[in-house]
Design a protein around this motif. Sequence first.
Motif, PDB file in Angstrom:
ATOM      1  N   ARG A 250       0.845  -1.145  -0.092  1.00 12.58           N
ATOM      2  CA  ARG A 250       0.010   0.032   0.067  1.00 12.58           C
ATOM      3  C   ARG A 250       0.730   1.181   0.138  1.00 12.58           C
ATOM      4  NH1 ARG A 250      -2.047   2.978   3.861  1.00 12.58           N
ATOM      5  NH2 ARG A 250      -3.969   4.048   3.646  1.00 12.58           N
ATOM      6  N   LEU A 251       1.879   1.316   0.775  1.00  8.29           N
ATOM      7  CA  LEU A 251       2.793   2.418   0.922  1.00  8.29           C
ATOM      8  C   LEU A 251       3.406   2.741  -0.534  1.00  8.29           C
ATOM      9  CD1 LEU A 251       4.322   4.455   2.507  1.00  8.29           C
ATOM     10  CD2 LEU A 251       6.255   2.561   2.833  1.00  8.29           C
ATOM     11  N   VAL A 252       4.041   1.818  -1.093  1.00  9.30           N
ATOM     12  CA  VAL A 252       4.650   1.871  -2.655  1.00  9.30           C
ATOM     13  C   VAL A 252       3.627   2.120  -3.392  1.00  9.30           C
ATOM     14  CG1 VAL A 252       5.527   0.468  -4.440  1.00  9.30           C
ATOM     15  CG2 VAL A 252       6.483   0.190  -1.998  1.00  9.30           C
ATOM     16  N   LEU A 253       2.533   1.669  -3.545  1.00  8.49           N
ATOM     17  CA  LEU A 253       1.402   2.149  -4.464  1.00  8.49           C
ATOM     18  C   LEU A 253       1.110   3.475  -4.403  1.00  8.49           C
ATOM     19  CD1 LEU A 253      -1.190  -0.859  -4.757  1.00  8.49           C
ATOM     20  CD2 LEU A 253       0.529  -0.014  -6.557  1.00  8.49           C
ATOM     21  N   ILE A 254       0.581   4.017  -3.075  1.00  9.92           N
ATOM     22  CA  ILE A 254       0.277   5.297  -3.021  1.00  9.92           C
ATOM     23  C   ILE A 254       1.248   6.257  -3.046  1.00  9.92           C
ATOM     24  CG2 ILE A 254      -0.910   6.889  -1.246  1.00  9.92           C
ATOM     25  CD1 ILE A 254      -2.703   4.906  -2.588  1.00  9.92           C
ATOM     26  N   ALA A 255       2.614   6.013  -2.617  1.00  4.75           N
ATOM     27  CA  ALA A 255       3.686   6.844  -2.570  1.00  4.75           C
ATOM     28  C   ALA A 255       4.173   7.104  -4.139  1.00  4.75           C
ATOM     29  CB  ALA A 255       4.911   6.555  -1.751  1.00  4.75           C
ATOM     30  N   ALA A 256       4.239   5.890  -4.945  1.00  5.86           N
ATOM     31  CA  ALA A 256       4.460   5.978  -6.444  1.00  5.86           C
ATOM     32  C   ALA A 256       3.401   6.925  -7.315  1.00  5.86           C
ATOM     33  CB  ALA A 256       4.476   4.860  -6.808  1.00  5.86           C
ATOM     34  N   PHE A 257       2.042   6.693  -6.696  1.00  2.68           N
ATOM     35  CA  PHE A 257       1.126   7.473  -7.333  1.00  2.68           C
ATOM     36  C   PHE A 257       1.338   9.049  -7.217  1.00  2.68           C
ATOM     37  CE2 PHE A 257      -2.959   9.527  -6.923  1.00  2.68           C
ATOM     38  CZ  PHE A 257      -3.605   9.500  -8.092  1.00  2.68           C
ATOM     39  N   GLU A 258       1.396   9.370  -6.034  1.00  5.41           N
ATOM     40  CA  GLU A 258       1.148  10.781  -5.529  1.00  5.41           C
ATOM     41  C   GLU A 258       2.431  11.425  -6.213  1.00  5.41           C
ATOM     42  OE1 GLU A 258       0.103  14.559  -3.901  1.00  5.41           O
ATOM     43  OE2 GLU A 258      -0.799  12.707  -4.686  1.00  5.41           O
ATOM     44  N   THR A 259       3.922  10.804  -5.904  1.00  2.00           N
ATOM     45  CA  THR A 259       4.947  11.610  -6.444  1.00  2.00           C
ATOM     46  C   THR A 259       5.323  11.311  -7.844  1.00  2.00           C
ATOM     47  OG1 THR A 259       6.394   9.437  -5.836  1.00  2.00           O
ATOM     48  CG2 THR A 259       6.018  10.990  -4.096  1.00  2.00           C
ATOM     49  N   THR A 260       5.097  10.271  -8.582  1.00  2.00           N
ATOM     50  CA  THR A 260       5.316  10.122 -10.012  1.00  2.00           C
ATOM     51  C   THR A 260       4.245  10.926 -10.795  1.00  2.00           C
ATOM     52  OG1 THR A 260       6.228   8.184  -9.414  1.00  2.00           O
ATOM     53  CG2 THR A 260       5.769   8.823 -11.686  1.00  2.00           C
TER      54      THR A 260
END
Length: 468
Positions: A250-260
């Motif tokens: 979940r951390l990887v998915l949401i962090a990747a979504f917002e920052t990228t």
Amino acid sequence: MTTPPTNPATPPPGCPAHGLGPEGPRRLYGPEAEADPRGLYERLRAEHGTVAPVLVHGDLPAWLVLGHRENLDVARTPSRFSRDSRRWRDMREGKVSADHPLTPVAAWQPVCNFVDGAEHERLRRAVTESMARFDRRGIRRYVTRFAGQLIDQFAGAGHADLVSQFAEPLPMLTMTQLVGMPEEYGPRLVEAARDMIKGTETAVASNEYVTSALRQLLERKKAEPGQDFASWLIEHPSQLTDDEIVEHLRLVLIAAFETTANLIANTLRMVLTDRRFRANLSGGHMTLPDALEQVLWDAPPLTTILGRWATGDTVLGGQRIKAGDMLLLGLAAGNVDPEIRPDLTDPVHGNRSHLAFSGGPHECPGQDIGRAIADTGIDTLLTRLPALQLAVPEAELRWVSSLMSHHLVALPVRFAARVPAGGGGKGAALAARRLAEPLPAAAAAPAPPAEEPEPRRPSWWSRILRAR
């Protein structure tokens, strides 16, 4: 630079937080901060130097680190500045309630970015070593395919919003493939992630949808492992628990979504609005990877990172920090520190010493994947639609600011309508249908935005916490 404030633990009358006189420290939330966060950073730098006393939500005291060197000092020395929020004095003293806006992002969780030492090494090793198994060429093939599908959906219209129709869906569509989810999950997760970050009435339900989907993925990969991130976390020697696996996915998915998504949008805005930038790019004086690094310097996806907590009394940037004080890494402010960038017009090609991905043991482990998604996606877009033009005056672009980010609401463009390339085939049609479908009842898609901005609602993190 002004004289450092008195000890925060014993402030004189006038300012209960930092002892700065009747006006007190500036707030990092509210109208001033949201209207012009970068202007606020520079006013703080002029008043206090490289480390400034500030107030966060609820008028809780904190320190905003503005200097480039000081940011690296905090990020690289967990012995002085821990990532473990259980050290936060205000939280220990009961000043941070369960429904406080910062509780969900500051309350301790069993994930790698909330621990230090041996436990951090165990969890982070599982994440970084699993990510290292990705085939970079395979990632770019995924990005090219999904970018083509997204472009096909608006190429014939002659106009598009590159935030909602390209920058936001592309990272999530790609990451769902990398973590091992079926392709049809991608568009629905995009909608759920959008809903969560916007803090709508259905944000909690959207979070439940994401978590439920990840738990289903975990069970499926236990039975049928594959060449994907979820399977590699399951089999990693660090022996993560089921909860640890789900939380890190979940951390990887949401962090990747917002920052990228922010990185793609910021780069496209620069291409469309800065003539010198576009000329250097189209003339071969700057490569697209160079352009991304320039944007990571000038407009990092996250403006600040919350937080670090002082392990003991110390001094930073001339300020006396007390044990248990909270510090915020000022990524955007540190990137324009006049000590390292006296002339902001000078290009920084090939220089990766920016703070966009933080630094030290908690430096973003997925930054190269984010760069690959942004680089390949933007290249595909500009190749397919080379004559993109901004459809509104630059002054009409709107931004949304928060404590940690400053991102575009929309990036409307126009171009000569083109027949879709058709390279997406059935995949493009499937993506179009999925994006058009409503989410399940547990994560219904938010209603279209009103003409006028709605009053700010509590953050989606707050809603999620209350649901739990």
